[in-house]
Design an enzyme around this catalytic site. Structure first.
Site, PDB file in Angstrom:
ATOM      1  N   CYS A   1     -11.429 -24.869  21.506  1.00  0.00           N
ATOM      2  CA  CYS A   1     -10.396 -24.688  22.521  1.00  0.00           C
ATOM      3  C   CYS A   1     -10.121 -23.204  22.702  1.00  0.00           C
ATOM      4  O   CYS A   1     -10.555 -22.373  21.915  1.00  0.00           O
ATOM      5  CB  CYS A   1      -9.117 -25.414  22.114  1.00  0.00           C
ATOM      6  SG  CYS A   1      -9.354 -27.175  21.802  1.00  0.00           S
TER       7      CYS A   1
ATOM      8  N   LYS B   1     -18.689 -23.598  24.585  1.00  0.00           N
ATOM      9  CA  LYS B   1     -19.525 -22.466  24.182  1.00  0.00           C
ATOM     10  C   LYS B   1     -19.472 -22.214  22.681  1.00  0.00           C
ATOM     11  O   LYS B   1     -20.499 -22.020  22.038  1.00  0.00           O
ATOM     12  CB  LYS B   1     -19.078 -21.217  24.947  1.00  0.00           C
ATOM     13  CG  LYS B   1     -19.918 -19.975  24.677  1.00  0.00           C
ATOM     14  CD  LYS B   1     -21.300 -20.105  25.261  1.00  0.00           C
ATOM     15  CE  LYS B   1     -22.108 -18.837  25.104  1.00  0.00           C
ATOM     16  NZ  LYS B   1     -23.505 -19.039  25.510  1.00  0.00           N
TER      17      LYS B   1
END
Length: 609
Positions: free
Chosen positions: A2, A604
């Site tokens: 997050c 990512k």
């Protein structure tokens, strides 16, 4: 997984936080939210979807606040809903938290708090932090001590930010095996999971180490402590990235931009680490001794694992040192034998991959001879926790599917092989210079390959296919694995990769008339073996797309379609074939109309198990 962002200063906080969250969306985009301190209460807004949804919901709101925190989520505990989105508040809406990571003991803490009569409103582990802090604060009335106590009760890896409605001039934050960076501006401060989120405001940063908390006040006032509230002095340093590095600069997608940046990234590393004769420079791992170890253990995840797998082939062929390659999530639970004279190599683009950092802890516990890191972020936990670190120097990579960072990893691992060969004197000067010559030619060969229209148009003929088989041998096998992963990640195609010699041991049963099979034939040592494998699958009526070097034109006689790659030194060719796989995946995803930079279900930086 997050993204956390926070602001305290003289500006209106909400627009600053929204802009910061937009820069962090690559870390997760299931939901987004923010909380701000306004007179005597908290303002909280959360939405499912991306930051633009949150921004739209706030267009008609006037939020007079100079203190706010925000979050963009990749779901781990609880499905993506408004109630599970961050920030989370306590049952009295007095405090709000944003959290990245996983609280391992949240069930026990939740049960304890429920037994005290506290009600929960979400399914997440994160809400425990807000409720636990509020429970302690109500008993003590001490903001910082309550925060410290709360952190001491949590087990797991996490970073978090906290605000309280009665303290409009204080932003609390902490990190435990999860990244959190503080940005120091002119009478304003920022917190973020990634410094890139606030670069338009400041390049002065402090990175919280694991087990540290900070009390951030108005006017760039920052006090840092360990979780036991012992004061810590931290140096301020300057980041080298600019906000412009985060722009697409005219490209349709970040991934495409980053593919085309590869020649420049590779050229920069080559000229930094090779001398004019093409030999490895002394500045590459200066002070590194090969006498301390007799085996190598490489641990990584995802694309980085594929880079490590290629390194095994290269290093063992150049140096004759045994190299073991492990998936980090398996290594940490496998109770592997690790000798004291082991060189451990940990590879992570972000330097924050949770399983890779757990492997770092295990290597430290086993007291191995040396731990080497390869990553792209200087302030990362990996970079600061190893004995030596090789930096990719690839610049900011925003596309979720790694491109330029991956090829930079390959290059550094090739250079590492040459370094070890130099130290062990297993490569002649002529052979070393031939490798160096091949590396000097690499950037221009990459540019030639990127200009290959046949490569860019390949998806026109195959966009309706939903299953591919990739085949490679020796140096091409890890590169095929990476190409198959790229097709999975962004084109949502079932792409399976096998060593070509294994086809007859089972996978050939998958071949039927017209089955698309992509073969990477660039390793000259096994070229004839690859031709034999192609003939085997052709005999079962497969449709073969052969990726081969320009000098291997005879491949056309046994394949249905061809993509030719510029001739290069065998040690360099894996990088060129990697770019072929990247373009194949990109053009396929583009043809199918998918969101290339933000593929579904992916983030990512994988900062949780």
């Amino acid at each position: 997984m997050c993204g956390i962002f926070g602001y305290i200063g003289a500006k209106l906080a909400v627009p600053v936080v929204l802009d910061g969250l937009a820069k962090l969306e690559y870390r997760g985009y299931d939901s987004a939210g923010l909380a701000a301190v306004i007179p005597e209460r908290l303002f909280v807004r959360k939405t499912v979807g991306r930051v633009d949804e949150l921004r739209s919901s706030l267009e008609k709101e006037n939020v007079p606040s100079s203190l706010a925190i925000g979050h963009t989520r990749w779901a781990t505990h609880g499905v993506p809903t408004v109630k599970n989105a961050h920030p989370h508040v306590d049952e009295n809406s007095a405090c709000a938290i944003v959290h990245n990571g996983i609280i391992d003991n949240f069930k026990e803490l939740r049960s304890l708090l429920i037994s005290e009569g506290i009600s929960f409103s979400s399914d997440t582990d994160s809400e425990v932090i807000a409720q636990l802090f509020a429970f302690r604060y109500q008993a003590t009335g001490d903001l910082v001590h309550s925060f410290s106590w709360t952190l001491s009760q949590l087990q797991g890896s996490f970073s978090c930010g906290l605000i309280h409605k009665d303290h409009p001039n204080v932003l609390l934050c902490a990190a435990q095996e999860s990244p959190l960076i503080i940005g120091l501006g002119e009478k304003e401060s920022f917190i973020a999971s990634d410094a890139r989120a606030f670069l338009k405001h400041t390049k002065s940063i402090q990175a919280l180490a694991s087990g540290e908390l900070a009390v951030v006040g108005l006017g760039s006032e920052v006090e840092t402590y360990n979780f036991a509230l012992k004061r810590i002095h931290k140096e301020v340093r300057q980041v080298v990235y600019t906000d412009a590095d985060s722009d697409k600069q005219g490209y349709s997608y970040y991934m495409l931009k980053e593919i085309y940046e590869q020649p420049e990234v590779l050229e920069r590393l080559i000229h930094k680490y090779l001398d004019q004769q093409g030999c490895i420079s002394e500045k590459f791992l200066n002070g590194f001794s090969i006498e301390d170890f007799d085996e190598i253990s490489i641990v990584a995840c995802g694309s980085s694992y594929h880079a490590g797998f290629l390194a095994k082939y290269i290093i063992e062929s150049l140096v004759s040192i045994p190299v073991h390659v492990e998936v980090a999530s398996e290594f940490r639970y496998r109770q592997a034998y690790i000798g004291k004279k082991t060189l451990a190599i940990l590879i992570s683009q972000s330097g924050e991959t949770a399983d890779t950092l757990a492997a770092l802890k295990e290597f430290r516990r086993r007291q191995v001879a040396c731990v080497l890191g390869i990553c792209n972020v200087e302030e990362s936990a990996l970079a600061t926790g190893v004995d030596h670190c090789l930096f990719l120097e690839a610049g900011i990579e925003i596309g979720v599917a790694s491109t330029k960072a991956f090829t930079a990893q390959l290059l550094l691992l090739i250079l590492l092989g040459l370094k070890l060969a130099t130290l062990k004197q297993t490569l002649s000067l002529e052979e070393h210079r031939a490798c160096g010559k091949g590396l000097f030619e690499l950037p221009e060969l990459c540019n030639r390959l990127l200009a290959n229209e046949n490569l860019h148009s390949w998806a026109n003929d195959y966009c309706d296919e939903d299953r591919f088989i990739f085949l490679g041998r020796r140096l091409m096998y890890p590169i095929c694995m990476e190409a198959a992963l790229k097709l999975k990640e962004i084109a949502y195609v079932e792409a399976n990769c096998y060593p070509a010699g294994e086809m007859k041991h089972g996978p050939i049963a998958l071949i039927s008339q017209g089955s698309p099979v992509i073969t990477f034939c660039g390793d000259p040592v096994v070229y004839e073996k690859m031709v034999g494998c192609i003939m085997e699958v052709k005999a079962r009526q497969a449709h073969v797309i052969a990726v081969a070097s320009e000098s291997q034109e005879d491949i056309a006689a046994v394949s249905d379609a061809q993509i030719y790659v510029p001739n290069s030194h065998p040690l360099v060719s894996p990088i060129l074939y990697t770019i072929v796989g990247q373009i194949m995946a990109y053009t396929m995803a583009l043809k199918k109309g998918y969101e290339i930079d933000r593929p579904r279900n992916l983030a990512k930086s994988v900062t949780v198990e």
